[in-house]
Motif scaffolding. Structure first.
Motif, PDB file in Angstrom:
ATOM      1  N   LYS A 126       1.012  -1.087  -0.137  1.00  0.00           N
ATOM      2  CA  LYS A 126      -0.060  -0.176  -0.033  1.00  0.00           C
ATOM      3  C   LYS A 126       0.955   1.144  -0.030  1.00  0.00           C
ATOM      4  CE  LYS A 126      -3.864  -2.139   2.291  1.00  0.00           C
ATOM      5  NZ  LYS A 126      -4.749  -2.169   3.764  1.00  0.00           N
ATOM      6  N   PRO A 127       0.497   2.223  -0.672  1.00  0.00           N
ATOM      7  CA  PRO A 127       1.318   3.674  -0.763  1.00  0.00           C
ATOM      8  C   PRO A 127       1.440   4.226   0.585  1.00  0.00           C
ATOM      9  CG  PRO A 127      -0.439   3.496  -2.451  1.00  0.00           C
ATOM     10  CD  PRO A 127      -0.794   2.335  -1.785  1.00  0.00           C
ATOM     11  N   LEU A 128       2.441   4.646   0.902  1.00  0.00           N
ATOM     12  CA  LEU A 128       2.624   5.517   2.033  1.00  0.00           C
ATOM     13  C   LEU A 128       1.687   6.442   2.181  1.00  0.00           C
ATOM     14  CD1 LEU A 128       6.744   5.981   2.445  1.00  0.00           C
ATOM     15  CD2 LEU A 128       4.977   4.127   3.510  1.00  0.00           C
ATOM     16  N   ALA A 129       1.093   6.735   3.420  1.00  0.00           N
ATOM     17  CA  ALA A 129      -0.089   7.476   3.586  1.00  0.00           C
ATOM     18  C   ALA A 129       0.197   9.063   3.749  1.00  0.00           C
ATOM     19  CB  ALA A 129      -1.035   7.138   4.525  1.00  0.00           C
ATOM     20  N   GLN A 130       1.613   9.353   4.081  1.00  0.00           N
ATOM     21  CA  GLN A 130       1.891  10.698   4.760  1.00  0.00           C
ATOM     22  C   GLN A 130       2.103  11.609   3.629  1.00  0.00           C
ATOM     23  OE1 GLN A 130       3.779   7.637   5.393  1.00  0.00           O
ATOM     24  NE2 GLN A 130       3.566   7.355   7.514  1.00  0.00           N
ATOM     25  N   PRO A 131       2.182  12.849   3.840  1.00  0.00           N
ATOM     26  CA  PRO A 131       2.755  13.827   2.851  1.00  0.00           C
ATOM     27  C   PRO A 131       3.987  13.518   2.663  1.00  0.00           C
ATOM     28  CG  PRO A 131       1.252  14.922   4.546  1.00  0.00           C
ATOM     29  CD  PRO A 131       1.557  13.454   5.019  1.00  0.00           C
ATOM     30  N   ALA A 132       4.520  14.138   1.402  1.00  0.00           N
ATOM     31  CA  ALA A 132       5.649  13.823   0.848  1.00  0.00           C
ATOM     32  C   ALA A 132       6.867  14.444   1.743  1.00  0.00           C
ATOM     33  CB  ALA A 132       6.207  14.413  -0.405  1.00  0.00           C
ATOM     34  N   GLU A 133       6.691  15.686   2.569  1.00  0.00           N
ATOM     35  CA  GLU A 133       7.429  16.040   3.281  1.00  0.00           C
ATOM     36  C   GLU A 133       7.634  15.446   4.642  1.00  0.00           C
ATOM     37  OE1 GLU A 133       8.157  20.612   5.584  1.00  0.00           O
ATOM     38  OE2 GLU A 133       6.618  20.293   4.058  1.00  0.00           O
ATOM     39  N   LYS A 134       6.631  14.784   4.845  1.00  0.00           N
ATOM     40  CA  LYS A 134       6.571  13.882   6.102  1.00  0.00           C
ATOM     41  C   LYS A 134       7.469  12.681   5.887  1.00  0.00           C
ATOM     42  CE  LYS A 134       5.397  12.752  10.395  1.00  0.00           C
ATOM     43  NZ  LYS A 134       5.996  13.213  11.533  1.00  0.00           N
ATOM     44  N   GLN A 135       7.239  12.109   4.813  1.00  0.00           N
ATOM     45  CA  GLN A 135       7.985  10.922   4.313  1.00  0.00           C
ATOM     46  C   GLN A 135       9.260  11.194   4.440  1.00  0.00           C
ATOM     47  OE1 GLN A 135       6.646   9.065   0.747  1.00  0.00           O
ATOM     48  NE2 GLN A 135       4.394   9.679   1.274  1.00  0.00           N
ATOM     49  N   THR A 136       9.883  12.231   4.049  1.00  0.00           N
ATOM     50  CA  THR A 136      11.282  12.390   3.784  1.00  0.00           C
ATOM     51  C   THR A 136      11.826  12.680   5.099  1.00  0.00           C
ATOM     52  OG1 THR A 136      11.001  14.730   3.217  1.00  0.00           O
ATOM     53  CG2 THR A 136      11.388  13.201   1.508  1.00  0.00           C
ATOM     54  N   ASP A 137      11.063  13.396   6.297  1.00  0.00           N
ATOM     55  CA  ASP A 137      11.429  13.520   7.487  1.00  0.00           C
ATOM     56  C   ASP A 137      11.484  12.132   8.427  1.00  0.00           C
ATOM     57  OD1 ASP A 137      11.837  15.367  10.072  1.00  0.00           O
ATOM     58  OD2 ASP A 137       9.863  14.146  10.525  1.00  0.00           O
ATOM     59  N   LEU A 138      10.747  11.379   8.126  1.00  0.00           N
ATOM     60  CA  LEU A 138      10.578  10.118   8.711  1.00  0.00           C
ATOM     61  C   LEU A 138      11.826   9.165   8.365  1.00  0.00           C
ATOM     62  CD1 LEU A 138       6.699   9.254   8.833  1.00  0.00           C
ATOM     63  CD2 LEU A 138       8.134   9.780  10.694  1.00  0.00           C
ATOM     64  N   PHE A 139      12.103   9.272   6.989  1.00  0.00           N
ATOM     65  CA  PHE A 139      13.148   8.300   6.464  1.00  0.00           C
ATOM     66  C   PHE A 139      14.509   8.986   7.105  1.00  0.00           C
ATOM     67  CE2 PHE A 139      10.075   6.199   4.198  1.00  0.00           C
ATOM     68  CZ  PHE A 139      10.785   5.155   3.611  1.00  0.00           C
ATOM     69  N   PHE A 140      14.570  10.258   7.205  1.00  0.00           N
ATOM     70  CA  PHE A 140      15.926  11.032   7.798  1.00  0.00           C
ATOM     71  C   PHE A 140      15.991  10.190   9.199  1.00  0.00           C
ATOM     72  CE2 PHE A 140      18.366  13.868  10.237  1.00  0.00           C
ATOM     73  CZ  PHE A 140      19.140  14.223   9.416  1.00  0.00           C
ATOM     74  N   ARG A 141      14.837  10.407  10.000  1.00  0.00           N
ATOM     75  CA  ARG A 141      14.854   9.624  11.362  1.00  0.00           C
ATOM     76  C   ARG A 141      15.125   8.287  11.469  1.00  0.00           C
ATOM     77  NH1 ARG A 141      11.823  13.117  15.213  1.00  0.00           N
ATOM     78  NH2 ARG A 141      11.243  15.112  14.312  1.00  0.00           N
ATOM     79  N   ILE A 142      14.453   7.667  10.420  1.00  0.00           N
ATOM     80  CA  ILE A 142      14.845   6.267  10.538  1.00  0.00           C
ATOM     81  C   ILE A 142      16.540   5.938  10.281  1.00  0.00           C
ATOM     82  CG2 ILE A 142      14.693   4.009   9.120  1.00  0.00           C
ATOM     83  CD1 ILE A 142      11.714   5.246   8.626  1.00  0.00           C
ATOM     84  N   GLY A 143      17.015   6.633   9.290  1.00  0.00           N
ATOM     85  CA  GLY A 143      18.376   6.388   9.207  1.00  0.00           C
ATOM     86  C   GLY A 143      19.185   6.796  10.170  1.00  0.00           C
ATOM     87  N   ALA A 144      18.873   8.049  10.893  1.00  0.00           N
ATOM     88  CA  ALA A 144      19.540   8.322  12.228  1.00  0.00           C
ATOM     89  C   ALA A 144      19.519   7.398  13.275  1.00  0.00           C
ATOM     90  CB  ALA A 144      19.168   9.769  12.656  1.00  0.00           C
ATOM     91  N   ALA A 145      18.207   6.730  13.447  1.00  0.00           N
ATOM     92  CA  ALA A 145      17.974   5.908  14.547  1.00  0.00           C
ATOM     93  C   ALA A 145      18.777   4.429  14.361  1.00  0.00           C
ATOM     94  CB  ALA A 145      16.455   5.534  14.694  1.00  0.00           C
ATOM     95  N   MET A 146      18.695   4.284  12.730  1.00  0.00           N
ATOM     96  CA  MET A 146      19.504   2.904  12.462  1.00  0.00           C
ATOM     97  C   MET A 146      21.156   3.002  12.921  1.00  0.00           C
ATOM     98  SD  MET A 146      19.765   1.336   8.766  1.00  0.00           S
ATOM     99  CE  MET A 146      17.874   1.421   8.435  1.00  0.00           C
ATOM    100  N   ALA A 147      21.516   4.127  12.450  1.00  0.00           N
ATOM    101  CA  ALA A 147      23.142   4.475  12.740  1.00  0.00           C
ATOM    102  C   ALA A 147      23.087   4.526  14.373  1.00  0.00           C
ATOM    103  CB  ALA A 147      23.385   6.043  12.172  1.00  0.00           C
ATOM    104  N   ALA A 148      22.348   4.944  14.949  1.00  0.00           N
ATOM    105  CA  ALA A 148      22.321   4.857  16.474  1.00  0.00           C
ATOM    106  C   ALA A 148      22.351   3.422  16.905  1.00  0.00           C
ATOM    107  CB  ALA A 148      21.405   5.712  17.287  1.00  0.00           C
ATOM    108  N   MET A 149      21.826   2.714  16.385  1.00  0.00           N
ATOM    109  CA  MET A 149      21.762   1.146  16.854  1.00  0.00           C
ATOM    110  C   MET A 149      22.853   0.567  16.412  1.00  0.00           C
ATOM    111  SD  MET A 149      18.747  -1.578  15.420  1.00  0.00           S
ATOM    112  CE  MET A 149      19.421  -1.488  13.624  1.00  0.00           C
ATOM    113  N   HIS A 150      23.405   0.910  15.380  1.00  0.00           N
ATOM    114  CA  HIS A 150      24.609   0.095  14.806  1.00  0.00           C
ATOM    115  C   HIS A 150      25.841   0.651  15.843  1.00  0.00           C
ATOM    116  CE1 HIS A 150      23.055  -0.394  10.577  1.00  0.00           C
ATOM    117  NE2 HIS A 150      22.572  -1.086  11.358  1.00  0.00           N
TER     118      HIS A 150
END
Length: 336
Positions: A126-150
């Motif tokens: 299913k397509p992501l439901a968030q507005p485009a700007e929110k999607q990019t913000d979330l993926f930035f946060r995911i990347g940062a959290a992933m790096a913190a996990m590593h």
């Protein structure tokens, strides 16, 4: 996925969950089945009124040592400040309960983890439901959290007896990959079998040539949309069932793979990488191998699905997974 199950299986799972729940301090209740994939996951309420997640682990999928190790790493990550579920001990203090074989269930283990308040990033297909700007913000946060996990993984000393699978060359494209022999599984056409066999050899050589020097260590290994929760504070990671040792690019590839059809996918990929680099180094030389790991990740789903014919629309999904893997791999420009 729980909605697609036959009623008799749902009833059996609920009875099994009730059996497991007797080990935790909780009022009488009917657990709510949320998901049935590797584990059966239920929403429950504990004696203090707090919600939690009860997990019935797939029989034979992980050893007791591996399950204890998963909980140990989750605890370490939470203590390090990462938003992940906490393990909740049973009434006798154990974090993992062994359930004997009964009726239609083989012997298996159960545990309970804290509830994460939030909503999944999205659902597969299913397509992501968030507005485009929110999607990019979330993926930035995911990347940062992933790096913190590593980062936390690299500074943590695993306890004696720690054991988790390895998503390395053998685990991905060896003779017995962790999720099955994707090139030699039931349901494949002769044409697909031939194409995947040739692709496996190509990817084996490419990975062997380029793996030296790549960032390697403990990874989540399944950061798909359903396992990333959007919370009031940012993002949280759940479901560490497949965590293990592997290339850190595998985590990045997993977070991206099922988003390739999104209209703003290039922006999502850039945001994820930028978020990761805001916390942890990722060289251009390593990043150039991301397409290789997208191909490797796509192949794992073929073996996984072939071992689970009970999954709804399994044949149609298998055909789609094969086509996706061949499409991604055809575009590879990495020397083998």
């Amino acid at each position: 996925m729980a909605d697609d199950l036959a009623q008799d299986l749902k009833d059996a799972l609920l009875a099994r969950a009730g059996e497991a729940l007797q080990h935790w301090p909780a009022p009488a209740q009917q657990p709510a089945l949320l998901k049935y994939r590797e584990n059966a996951v239920f929403r429950i309420v504990l004696a203090d009124g707090e919600p939690a997640a009860l997990r019935l682990h797939r029989a034979g999928y992980h050893s007791e040592a591996a399950l204890q190790s998963e909980l140990a790493w989750m605890t370490a990550l939470r203590q390090g400040g990462l938003a992940v579920p906490a393990s909740i001990p049973a009434a006798d203090g154990r974090h993992l309960i062994a359930l004997a074989s009964r009726d239609r269930f083989a012997a298996q283990h159960a545990d309970v983890v804290a509830w994460i308040e939030g909503v999944p990033l999205g659902q597969s297909g299913k397509p992501l439901a968030q507005p485009a700007e929110k999607q990019t913000d979330l993926f930035f946060r995911i990347g940062a959290a992933m790096a913190a996990m590593h980062d936390l993984a690299d500074t943590w000393q695993p306890p004696h007896g720690f054991h988790r699978p390895r998503w390395d060359g053998e685990g991905l494209v060896g003779e017995s990959p962790l999720w099955g022999r994707f090139w030699d599984c039931a349901g494949l056409s002769d044409q697909a079998r031939t194409a995947l066999s040739a692709l496996r050899i190509r990817l084996q050589r490419a990975l062997a040539k380029h793996a030296d020097g790549l960032d390697y260590g403990l990874i989540h290994a399944d950061l798909v949309r359903e396992n990333v929760f959007v919370t009031d504070e940012g993002v949280a990671f759940i479901d560490f069932d497949d965590c293990g040792y592997g290339f850190r690019l595998f985590d990045l590839a997993t977070a991206l793979l099922k988003n390739r059809r999104e209209p703003i996918y290039p922006a999502l990929e850039r945001a994820l990488i930028a978020g990761y680099r805001s916390r942890r180094a990722l060289s251009e030389e390593s990043l150039a191998l991301l397409p290789l790991f997208l191909a490797l990740r796509s192949l794992t789903y073929i073996g996984w699905l072939a071992q689970r014919p009970e999954v709804p629309d399994a044949a149609e999904r298998l055909s789609r997974y094969v086509a996706e893997s061949l499409e991604i791999s055809a575009a590879l420009q990495i020397e083998a």
